[in-house]
Motif scaffolding. Structure first.
Motif, PDB file in Angstrom:
ATOM      1  N   ASN A   1       0.892  -1.154   0.000  1.00 44.85           N
ATOM      2  CA  ASN A   1       0.000   0.000   0.000  1.00 44.85           C
ATOM      3  C   ASN A   1       0.929   1.203   0.000  1.00 44.85           C
TER       4      ASN A   1
ATOM      5  N   SER B   1       0.753   4.188   0.789  1.00 47.44           N
ATOM      6  CA  SER B   1       0.766   5.028   1.992  1.00 47.44           C
ATOM      7  C   SER B   1       1.639   4.443   3.092  1.00 47.44           C
ATOM      8  N   LEU B   2       1.870   3.154   3.055  1.00 47.53           N
ATOM      9  CA  LEU B   2       2.625   2.491   4.128  1.00 47.53           C
ATOM     10  C   LEU B   2       4.072   2.231   3.729  1.00 47.53           C
TER      11      LEU B   2
ATOM     12  N   GLY C   1      -2.277   6.268  -0.902  1.00 44.30           N
ATOM     13  CA  GLY C   1      -3.450   5.394  -0.707  1.00 44.30           C
ATOM     14  C   GLY C   1      -3.743   4.390  -1.807  1.00 44.30           C
TER      15      GLY C   1
ATOM     16  N   LEU D   1      -3.073   0.555  -3.622  1.00 51.75           N
ATOM     17  CA  LEU D   1      -2.494  -0.790  -3.453  1.00 51.75           C
ATOM     18  C   LEU D   1      -1.451  -1.030  -4.546  1.00 51.75           C
TER      19      LEU D   1
HETATM   20  C1  LIG Z   1      -3.575   2.011   2.550  1.00 46.48           C
HETATM   21  O1  LIG Z   1      -3.144   2.420   3.821  1.00 46.48           O
HETATM   22  C2  LIG Z   1      -3.791   3.591   4.320  1.00 46.48           C
HETATM   23  C3  LIG Z   1      -3.100   4.012   5.605  1.00 46.48           C
HETATM   24  O2  LIG Z   1      -3.126   2.988   6.555  1.00 46.48           O
HETATM   25  C4  LIG Z   1      -5.253   3.317   4.486  1.00 46.48           C
HETATM   26  O3  LIG Z   1      -5.925   4.468   4.939  1.00 46.48           O
HETATM   27  C5  LIG Z   1      -5.847   2.852   3.162  1.00 46.48           C
HETATM   28  O4  LIG Z   1      -7.189   2.448   3.326  1.00 46.48           O
HETATM   29  C6  LIG Z   1      -5.059   1.687   2.580  1.00 46.48           C
HETATM   30  N1  LIG Z   1      -5.534   1.406   1.241  1.00 46.48           N
HETATM   31  C7  LIG Z   1      -6.125   0.264   0.919  1.00 46.48           C
HETATM   32  C8  LIG Z   1      -6.644   0.149  -0.459  1.00 46.48           C
HETATM   33  O5  LIG Z   1      -6.216  -0.686   1.716  1.00 46.48           O
END
Ligand SMILES: *[C@@H]1O[C@H](CO)[C@@H](O)[C@H](O)[C@H]1NC(C)=O
Ligand SMILES: *[C@@H]1O[C@H](CO)[C@@H](O)[C@H](O)[C@H]1NC(C)=O
Ligand SMILES: *[C@@H]1O[C@H](CO)[C@@H](O)[C@H](O)[C@H]1NC(C)=O
Ligand SMILES: *[C@@H]1O[C@H](CO)[C@@H](O)[C@H](O)[C@H]1NC(C)=O
Ligand SMILES: *[C@@H]1O[C@H](CO)[C@@H](O)[C@H](O)[C@H]1NC(C)=O
Ligand SMILES: *[C@@H]1O[C@H](CO)[C@@H](O)[C@H](O)[C@H]1NC(C)=O
Ligand SMILES: *[C@@H]1O[C@H](CO)[C@@H](O)[C@H](O)[C@H]1NC(C)=O
Ligand SMILES: *[C@@H]1O[C@H](CO)[C@@H](O)[C@H](O)[C@H]1NC(C)=O
Ligand SMILES: *[C@@H]1O[C@H](CO)[C@@H](O)[C@H](O)[C@H]1NC(C)=O
Ligand SMILES: *[C@@H]1O[C@H](CO)[C@@H](O)[C@H](O)[C@H]1NC(C)=O
Length: 481
Positions: free
Chosen positions: A307, A309-310, A324, A326
């Motif tokens: 992901n 964002s991570l 945000g 995947l």
């Molecule tokens: C990716 O990680 C962010 C931060 O934790 C989260 O808000 C988001 O829902 C995640 N995206 C997916 C598609 O899971």
């Protein structure tokens, strides 16, 4: 001129000769055990045998026609024959001496319109048989067996007739005995030869190629004629796996290797790294070392998630550029993974690429970066409790950035976390390897007292064998021995 061209061509074709990737060696201990098992088997079969009828004439003035029918074996203690490797014919020489047989059956005579019948007992003393068989390779790469020579002698025959007016017969007894003795003598070798022809027919029906699972086929054809010397027999097999889909020939060849002779064991098997690498090449040529990894393939507790964002701890700019989303990772081997067998160690070299993509909300995959992966593993293998066991460790693992759509970044943090992931997988693999796999059981035999040693270029597996008499190796009624 022509001669020298021919000589060069011969030389050339010699250097082209295919090296066996698997060698099977039967030692004298194995030969003696095999002979013993076969002798026991024949002994067990004897009581089911009915010999073919004997027909003949005795007498010159009055000509009596006789038939011995339903001849069965009452008692026969098969003396253990002696069998040895026979390098002259690249096969075996078997000598049976001092065989005595007690037979019984019915007799019938016919002299003009006079018919008579009764039963008989017969004793055959001092049967000696010497048979030499040659092993070879047929055009299809199968083992072939042919009779080279057979010599049979019968010492003496005793016949006792009962019933009917066998007094008449007794009159001719001596002549009759001599005829029966000669008749038995001339029938032995054709029978021995017929059994060898039957064995040959059985070998001709065998497959030299086997499908292993869904993806691979294994070619076990002989690469040359069997080689015998006084102490062993060596079979060289092609030992190459192919992808069923591509049937592609790998860009590497089997190298020659010499399996040490182990007279303390019945058999040795040399398995070259070529055979194992042909498995990997089979998968590689069928593009089976290409896989797509998505976030659901990553265990929940793992410190890295696909992901964007991570990904901050590993690639600082990524969460800012593509928040945000995947990600997918396309992992491909870019070279054939290769095993190399070193004394007491099995090494595996893997080289590949990882391509990372961000998955847009409209499902478009945006390329992010491309890494090159190089990794070496080393393992040890051994046999304990009839199980092949092992352990693997990672010697070397490196990730390098080879292309990026998002600018440069340092790969060491990513390398650390990926290495941690590989270590987790290896821990699971090692748990399974510690349990090991049972040495496969054959249909009629089982390996016992087995050992294994990794040598330069091959694995040497040496073992004794045990014939299984409980199942499979059943005594068949065979009426034409
Ligand atoms: C990716 O990680 C962010 C931060 O934790 C989260 O808000 C988001 O829902 C995640 N995206 C997916 C598609 O899971
Ligand atoms: C040989 O292979 C063919 C086809 O794969 C199979 O039908 C046949 O049973 C095999 N023969 C033996 C003796 O295994
Ligand atoms: C096995 O290999 C031999 C020798 O290279 C070849 O002649 C034979 O056709 C192969 N058999 C199969 C079924 O591929
Ligand atoms: C027989 O051949 C094997 C190789 O297959 C070799 O190791 C052994 O020393 C040979 N034995 C004799 C007595 O020549
Ligand atoms: C992730 O990959 C697995 C197969 O490895 C597949 O079953 C699954 O549908 C994929 N998930 C997504 C979201 O693409
Ligand atoms: C990796 O494999 C995929 C699927 O076969 C292919 O589309 C891609 O081009 C390959 N990438 C590399 C770098 O070989
Ligand atoms: C990895 O293995 C390959 C092939 O076995 C070898 O050539 C190479 O030197 C090894 N690299 C390291 C770093 O051990
Ligand atoms: C999908 O979304 C990306 C980013 O928003 C955009 O660049 C791309 O053109 C879109 N593709 C399609 C087929 O709509
Ligand atoms: C991996 O190999 C490189 C050289 O190719 C070496 O500098 C590094 O120390 C090795 N790493 C490990 C863990 O052995
Ligand atoms: C990677 O791991 C090594 C040792 O395992 C450590 O010294 C190094 O600081 C780590 N690098 C990062 C960026 O975490």
């Amino acid at each position: 001129m022509l001669l020298s061209v021919a000589a060069v061509l011969t030389l050339f074709s010699c250097t082209c000769a295919e090296n066996p990737a698997i060698q099977v060696i039967l030692t004298n201990k194995g030969l003696q055990y095999g002979k013993h098992a076969v002798t026991d088997w024949i002994q067990g079969m004897l009581e089911f045998i009915t010999l073919p009828d004997f027909n003949g004439h005795v007498g010159s003035v009055v000509n009596i026609h006789y038939t011995l029918t339903g001849t069965s074996i009452k008692k026969c203690d098969l003396p253990e024959p002696s069998t040895e490797f026979y390098p002259d014919s690249s096969g075996f020489k078997t000598s049976l001496s001092g065989l005595n047989v007690a037979l019984y059956g019915q007799w019938r005579t016919c002299l003009g319109i006079f018919h008579d019948k009764g039963t008989f007992d017969m004793a055959v003393y001092g049967v000696n048989v010497i048979s030499v068989v040659e092993l070879g390779k047929d055009a299809g790469g199968r083992l072939s067996v042919t009779s080279v020579s057979c010599d049979a002698q019968v010492g003496r025959v005793d016949v006792r007739l009962y019933g009917g007016s066998s007094w008449m017969f007794r009159f001719f007894q001596k002549l009759f005995r001599r005829q029966i003795r000669r008749e038995i003598e001339i029938r032995i070798c054709p029978n021995v030869e017929e059994s060898i022809v039957k064995l040959e027919r059985y070998l001709q029906a065998m497959n030299v190629s086997f499908d292993v699972g869904q993806a691979l086929t294994l070619n076990l054809s002989l690469t040359g004629s069997p080689v015998t010397n006084v102490s062993s027999l060596n079979l060289g097999l092609k030992g190459e796996f192919y992808s069923i889909k591509t049937h592609a020939e790998p860009p590497f060849e089997a190298q020659p290797f010499t399996v040490p002779e182990q007279q303390g064991y019945m058999l040795s098997l040399g398995l070259s790294d070529f055979t194992v690498n042909s498995v990997l090449y089979g998968y590689y040529s069928a593009r089976m070392f290409q896989t797509l990894i998505n976030d659901s393939n990553i265990p929940p507790g793992f410190p890295l998630h696909l992901n964007t964002s991570l990904m901050g701890p590993y690639i600082p700019q990524l969460p800012k550029m593509f928040p945000g989303l995947l990600m997918n990772l396309q992992v491909n081997a870019t070279e054939v993974p290769m095993f190399s067998f070193q004394p007491d160690a099995v090494n595996l070299h893997i080289q590949g690429t990882i391509e990372a993509f961000a998955i847009q909300p409209n499902a478009t995959e945006t390329p992010l970066f491309k890494l090159s992966v190089v990794s070496n593993f080393s393992s040890t293998v051994w046999i304990a409790d009839q199980r092949i066991k092992g352990s693997v460790s990672m010697d070397n693992f490196s990730l390098t950035l080879v292309g990026s759509e998002i600018g440069k970044f340092k790969t060491d943090a990513l390398e650390n976390v990926t290495r941690k992931g590989v270590d987790t997988v290896l821990a699971e693999v090692n748990e399974e390897l510690a349990v090991g796999v049972l040495i496969p059981r054959l249909k009629h035999a089982q390996l016992v007292n087995s050992g294994l040693k990794v040598q330069e270029g091959f694995i040497d597996l040496f073992s004794d064998a045990e014939v299984l008499t409980d199942r499979g190796f059943s005594l068949q009624t065979n009426r034409s021995v």
